[in-house]
Write a protein that holds these residues in place. Sequence first.
Motif, PDB file in Angstrom:
ATOM      1  N   SER A 135       0.836  -1.209   0.000  1.00 56.98           N
ATOM      2  CA  SER A 135       0.000   0.000   0.000  1.00 56.98           C
ATOM      3  C   SER A 135       0.865   1.252   0.000  1.00 56.98           C
ATOM      4  N   LYS A 136       1.969   1.214   0.762  1.00 58.62           N
ATOM      5  CA  LYS A 136       2.890   2.347   0.804  1.00 58.62           C
ATOM      6  C   LYS A 136       3.525   2.571  -0.563  1.00 58.62           C
ATOM      7  N   ILE A 137       3.878   1.477  -1.237  1.00 55.13           N
ATOM      8  CA  ILE A 137       4.484   1.579  -2.572  1.00 55.13           C
ATOM      9  C   ILE A 137       3.514   2.240  -3.542  1.00 55.13           C
ATOM     10  N   VAL A 138       2.274   1.764  -3.555  1.00 53.21           N
ATOM     11  CA  VAL A 138       1.261   2.314  -4.463  1.00 53.21           C
ATOM     12  C   VAL A 138       1.006   3.787  -4.153  1.00 53.21           C
ATOM     13  N   GLU A 139       0.903   4.103  -2.885  1.00 54.52           N
ATOM     14  CA  GLU A 139       0.642   5.489  -2.475  1.00 54.52           C
ATOM     15  C   GLU A 139       1.752   6.425  -2.944  1.00 54.52           C
ATOM     16  N   GLU A 140       3.004   6.006  -2.756  1.00 56.48           N
ATOM     17  CA  GLU A 140       4.141   6.842  -3.146  1.00 56.48           C
ATOM     18  C   GLU A 140       4.207   7.015  -4.665  1.00 56.48           C
ATOM     19  N   LEU A 141       4.019   5.922  -5.403  1.00 54.19           N
ATOM     20  CA  LEU A 141       4.114   6.000  -6.863  1.00 54.19           C
ATOM     21  C   LEU A 141       2.978   6.830  -7.453  1.00 54.19           C
ATOM     22  N   THR A 142       1.788   6.699  -6.890  1.00 56.46           N
ATOM     23  CA  THR A 142       0.641   7.454  -7.385  1.00 56.46           C
ATOM     24  C   THR A 142       0.849   8.952  -7.199  1.00 56.46           C
ATOM     25  N   SER A 143       1.547   9.322  -6.125  1.00 56.02           N
ATOM     26  CA  SER A 143       1.803  10.747  -5.876  1.00 56.02           C
ATOM     27  C   SER A 143       2.842  11.314  -6.837  1.00 56.02           C
ATOM     28  N   LEU A 144       3.632  10.423  -7.463  1.00 58.15           N
ATOM     29  CA  LEU A 144       4.703  10.868  -8.353  1.00 58.15           C
ATOM     30  C   LEU A 144       4.293  10.875  -9.824  1.00 58.15           C
ATOM     31  N   MET A 145       3.283  10.071 -10.185  1.00 55.71           N
ATOM     32  CA  MET A 145       2.892  10.013 -11.603  1.00 55.71           C
ATOM     33  C   MET A 145       1.388   9.808 -11.728  1.00 55.71           C
ATOM     34  N   ASP A 146       0.853  10.303 -12.805  1.00 50.61           N
ATOM     35  CA  ASP A 146      -0.589  10.263 -13.029  1.00 50.61           C
ATOM     36  C   ASP A 146      -0.982   8.957 -13.712  1.00 50.61           C
ATOM     37  N   LYS A 147      -0.714   7.856 -13.024  1.00 48.90           N
ATOM     38  CA  LYS A 147      -1.039   6.538 -13.554  1.00 48.90           C
ATOM     39  C   LYS A 147      -1.580   5.666 -12.430  1.00 48.90           C
ATOM     40  N   ASN A 148      -2.432   4.709 -12.801  1.00 49.90           N
ATOM     41  CA  ASN A 148      -2.873   3.719 -11.826  1.00 49.90           C
ATOM     42  C   ASN A 148      -1.771   2.682 -11.635  1.00 49.90           C
ATOM     43  N   VAL A 149      -1.597   2.259 -10.398  1.00 50.79           N
ATOM     44  CA  VAL A 149      -0.531   1.313 -10.053  1.00 50.79           C
ATOM     45  C   VAL A 149      -1.133   0.151  -9.280  1.00 50.79           C
ATOM     46  N   ILE A 150      -0.611  -1.049  -9.538  1.00 48.22           N
ATOM     47  CA  ILE A 150      -1.011  -2.215  -8.748  1.00 48.22           C
ATOM     48  C   ILE A 150       0.237  -2.960  -8.278  1.00 48.22           C
ATOM     49  N   VAL A 151       0.075  -3.698  -7.192  1.00 49.78           N
ATOM     50  CA  VAL A 151       1.089  -4.653  -6.746  1.00 49.78           C
ATOM     51  C   VAL A 151       0.361  -5.964  -6.509  1.00 49.78           C
ATOM     52  N   THR A 152       0.904  -7.058  -7.042  1.00 49.54           N
ATOM     53  CA  THR A 152       0.281  -8.367  -6.829  1.00 49.54           C
ATOM     54  C   THR A 152       1.233  -9.276  -6.055  1.00 49.54           C
ATOM     55  N   ASP A 153       0.660 -10.325  -5.493  1.00 50.16           N
ATOM     56  CA  ASP A 153       1.496 -11.323  -4.829  1.00 50.16           C
ATOM     57  C   ASP A 153       2.060 -12.287  -5.869  1.00 50.16           C
ATOM     58  N   LYS A 154       2.724 -13.329  -5.424  1.00 53.82           N
ATOM     59  CA  LYS A 154       3.356 -14.274  -6.349  1.00 53.82           C
ATOM     60  C   LYS A 154       2.344 -15.014  -7.219  1.00 53.82           C
ATOM     61  N   ASN A 155       1.109 -15.092  -6.746  1.00 54.70           N
ATOM     62  CA  ASN A 155       0.085 -15.846  -7.482  1.00 54.70           C
ATOM     63  C   ASN A 155      -0.745 -14.978  -8.410  1.00 54.70           C
ATOM     64  N   GLY A 156      -0.421 -13.690  -8.468  1.00 54.85           N
ATOM     65  CA  GLY A 156      -1.129 -12.806  -9.383  1.00 54.85           C
ATOM     66  C   GLY A 156      -2.346 -12.122  -8.789  1.00 54.85           C
ATOM     67  N   PHE A 157      -2.570 -12.238  -7.490  1.00 61.14           N
ATOM     68  CA  PHE A 157      -3.704 -11.558  -6.859  1.00 61.14           C
ATOM     69  C   PHE A 157      -3.278 -10.162  -6.396  1.00 61.14           C
ATOM     70  N   ILE A 158      -4.111  -9.181  -6.714  1.00 58.74           N
ATOM     71  CA  ILE A 158      -3.784  -7.782  -6.415  1.00 58.74           C
ATOM     72  C   ILE A 158      -3.898  -7.530  -4.911  1.00 58.74           C
ATOM     73  N   ILE A 159      -2.796  -7.067  -4.309  1.00 59.34           N
ATOM     74  CA  ILE A 159      -2.784  -6.804  -2.863  1.00 59.34           C
ATOM     75  C   ILE A 159      -2.749  -5.306  -2.555  1.00 59.34           C
ATOM     76  N   ALA A 160      -2.509  -4.485  -3.580  1.00 61.23           N
ATOM     77  CA  ALA A 160      -2.573  -3.031  -3.414  1.00 61.23           C
ATOM     78  C   ALA A 160      -2.830  -2.413  -4.772  1.00 61.23           C
ATOM     79  N   SER A 161      -3.667  -1.360  -4.791  1.00 64.18           N
ATOM     80  CA  SER A 161      -4.026  -0.759  -6.073  1.00 64.18           C
ATOM     81  C   SER A 161      -4.508   0.668  -5.871  1.00 64.18           C
ATOM     82  N   THR A 162      -4.223   1.511  -6.871  1.00 66.23           N
ATOM     83  CA  THR A 162      -4.775   2.862  -6.856  1.00 66.23           C
ATOM     84  C   THR A 162      -6.294   2.792  -6.869  1.00 66.23           C
TER      85      THR A 162
END
Length: 363
Positions: free
Chosen positions: A9-36
């Motif tokens: 969540s911290k990664i997504v929050e920081e990246l979203t503040s730096l660029m006007d794009k949606n960002v996601i992070v998934t776990d090893k199995n491809g499930f989204i664990i953080a998203s704009t």
Amino acid sequence: MFDLESLSSKIVEELTSLMDKNVIVTDKNGFIIASTDSNRLNSFHEGAAISMRNQQELHLTEELCNKLRGVRPGIVMPIIVSGAPIGVLGITGKPPEVEQYAKLVKKVVELFITDSISREEKERDIREIEFFFFDLVTTDSSVEVIEDRARMINIDSSLYRRIAVIQTYQQLEITDVEGLLKIQTLHPELKIIRWGMEKLVLLMPDIKKEQLVEGLTSLSLRIQKKIRQKLPIGVGNFNNFHQLKDSFSQAETALAVSERQGKIVFEEDLKLELLYYSVRDEVQKEFLKRTIEPLVAEEELMLTLEAWLKRKSSLQDLADRLHIHKNTLIYRINKIQNILGVDLHDMNDLVIVYTAIRLYRKK
């Protein structure tokens, strides 16, 4: 093992503040664990799963998005830490546009995670030492148990011989301890342990007294920049590792004296103070009650008595220092003797009164 979800969540929050794009992070199995877009949380991202499996960057074109589940146009990239993939980072947008900065963003995320892992490991090491020291000085574990635990946390029991305690008046954070360990000049293997809410304990190898005073002074000055007041420091005596409980107790006694004297105090240098601080409070109170308590409310007489006990010259010189007539001084001394029922020219009474005054000022 590192938990990516706790940082995602911290990664997504920081990246979203730096660029006007949606960002996601998934776990090893491809499930989204953080998203704009919070609506995408816990959903399956097939593109991320493929990227993870192949350990390669994947460009999600419009055509590919029509074939894969849960994806949007953009780029997904495996997050590699210490040579192993731990999850996937995704950035939405037209792949040719995102590609211009995607690799840089990925590298920043990997560095951020690596730094977080390093901080967690350092914090864990410091806490393990804190728990170990607590048991060392509060329990009666066998030598074998102590040795085994010391080896588990990479402490050389043959190295550490002495304890110092610093009164900090507030709790320091683990990051503060890490900073102090970096700048301290006492010894490369020095251990700094937070003790309670307002103290630091230093687990020290054999260090020469002059070097110890210099190093402790330097360390306390660094802490004072944060605390903004002078810090008492008490140092216990040398002992073997399994008896550092005694050195800790001695350092606590020296610390109490340091609070009054305003300097680094070594327990080995204590004399009368050693008696004062080893006597129970109730015994001290009773001793004062039987000796100087009737005089305590008479501030002028108390000051005169203390000056008398410290005098090294004639009555006239003492009277001059007190800015009173010699006869006034004699009158006060006689009054003190009458109130206390003592003879200040008798060595036995003098020792009792002197001890009582020192004990009273200590309290």
